[in-house]
Design an enzyme around this catalytic site. Structure first.
Site, PDB file in Angstrom:
ATOM      1  CD  GLU A 101      -2.478   1.379   2.694  1.00 34.51           C
ATOM      2  OE1 GLU A 101      -2.734   0.347   3.358  1.00 34.51           O
ATOM      3  OE2 GLU A 101      -2.781   2.530   3.085  1.00 34.51           O
ATOM      4  NE  ARG A 108      -0.808   8.701   4.491  1.00 34.80           N
ATOM      5  CZ  ARG A 108      -0.803   7.980   5.605  1.00 34.80           C
ATOM      6  NH1 ARG A 108       0.146   8.158   6.497  1.00 34.80           N
ATOM      7  NH2 ARG A 108      -1.758   7.104   5.827  1.00 34.80           N
ATOM      8  CB  THR A 155      -3.689   8.346   1.864  1.00 35.33           C
ATOM      9  OG1 THR A 155      -2.731   7.632   2.662  1.00 35.33           O
ATOM     10  CG2 THR A 155      -4.091   9.583   2.642  1.00 35.33           C
ATOM     11  CE  LYS A 172      -6.694   2.320   7.011  1.00 35.64           C
ATOM     12  NZ  LYS A 172      -5.646   2.995   6.248  1.00 35.64           N
TER      13      LYS A 172
HETATM   14  C1  3PG Z   1      -1.528   5.119   8.338  1.00 38.65           C
HETATM   15  O1  3PG Z   1      -2.423   5.319   7.547  1.00 38.65           O
HETATM   16  O2  3PG Z   1      -0.645   5.924   8.611  1.00 38.65           O
HETATM   17  C2  3PG Z   1      -1.528   3.771   8.908  1.00 38.65           C
HETATM   18  O3  3PG Z   1      -2.595   3.627   9.740  1.00 38.65           O
HETATM   19  C3  3PG Z   1      -0.266   3.385   9.537  1.00 38.65           C
HETATM   20  O4  3PG Z   1      -0.313   3.552  10.891  1.00 38.65           O
HETATM   21  P1  3PG Z   1       0.947   3.136  11.731  1.00 38.65           P
HETATM   22  O5  3PG Z   1       2.045   4.086  11.366  1.00 38.65           O
HETATM   23  O6  3PG Z   1       0.503   3.324  13.162  1.00 38.65           O
HETATM   24  O7  3PG Z   1       1.280   1.719  11.395  1.00 38.65           O
END
Ligand code: 3PG
Length: 224
Positions: A54, A58, A82, A142
């Site tokens: 994934e 961002r 995202t 999710k």
């Molecule tokens: C995110 O979208 O940043 C994820 O949820 C990852 O979260 P984490 O950094 O706590 O694994």
């Protein structure tokens, strides 16, 4: 040790969200800014047995990184994270993403993913959000942000009224607490950024990232 995998298993085939979740116990959540790094990182994760990747939308180079992985690392299955709008869904599909992950759910994101042929793992944190996703036919979701929104006990509570829903908890999940989630019958896999630490990425320490991926091989979900 390098894990060998069938190179062609998912090539060009349309996936379901459940197939994305079932491939490995962990989906790495990745932030990338450089296409060359993207390719090397994807190879490092695949060498460690993780191929559902994934890449979050961002950074300004996220779509280019998705495109580079899709083109140069056929052993990986790259998805976009995202995804927050219909435009994001369209753009990541054009870049070669094979699945989409969103931090929340809207009907328009759901529709755009359906139109683009992208399986979607939408983020939910409340019963109402689960019901909204279910109204649109989505039952593989999710749970985000998992630790902050109630952790394993929240998933346990949901297993009664939402017994037909399967989850990928993400947010605050680590190698240490992942087993607690994976022991739940309504959890198929977890998501987390710990497989790709920013420092290792910056140092191009691919061996370390491969090792972090290999370390997840001991994690096991409860058989359905
Ligand atoms: C995110 O979208 O940043 C994820 O949820 C990852 O979260 P984490 O950094 O706590 O694994």
């Amino acid at each position: 040790m390098v894990v060998k995998m069938d190179r062609n298993l998912y090539t060009a085939e349309k996936l379901t969200a459940l197939q994305v979740m079932l491939d490995a116990p962990v989906i790495p959540v990745i932030v990338l800014t450089d296409t060359r790094q993207a390719v090397l990182l994807a190879r490092a994760l695949v060498a460690g047995g993780i191929r559902m990747l994934e890449v979050t939308l961002r950074t300004p180079r996220a779509l280019a990184c998705i495109e580079a992985i899709a083109r140069d690392v056929p052993e990986a299955v790259v998805g976009a994270g995202t995804v927050r709008s219909a435009a994001d869904a369209q753009a990541c599909a054009m870049a070669g993403a094979r699945f989409a992950v969103s931090p929340g759910y809207t009907h328009s994101v759901g529709q755009a993913c359906r139109d683009a042929g992208l399986p979607l793992l939408p983020g939910v944190a409340t019963g109402s959000e689960i019901m909204m996703a279910q109204e649109d036919g989505l039952t593989d979701l999710k749970f985000f942000p998992a630790m902050q929104a109630g952790g394993p006990s929240m998933l346990n509570a949901w297993s009664g009224p939402f017994g037909d829903v399967r989850f990928c908890p993400t947010g605050g999940v680590t190698l240490q607490n992942a087993s607690e989630f994976l022991a739940l019958p309504n959890v198929v896999c977890v998501g987390g950024s710990w497989l790709v630490p920013a420092a290792a990425l910056q140092a191009c320490d691919w061996a370390h990232i491969t090792q972090l991926a290999l370390d997840t091989a001991g994690l096991r979900r409860v058989p359905a």
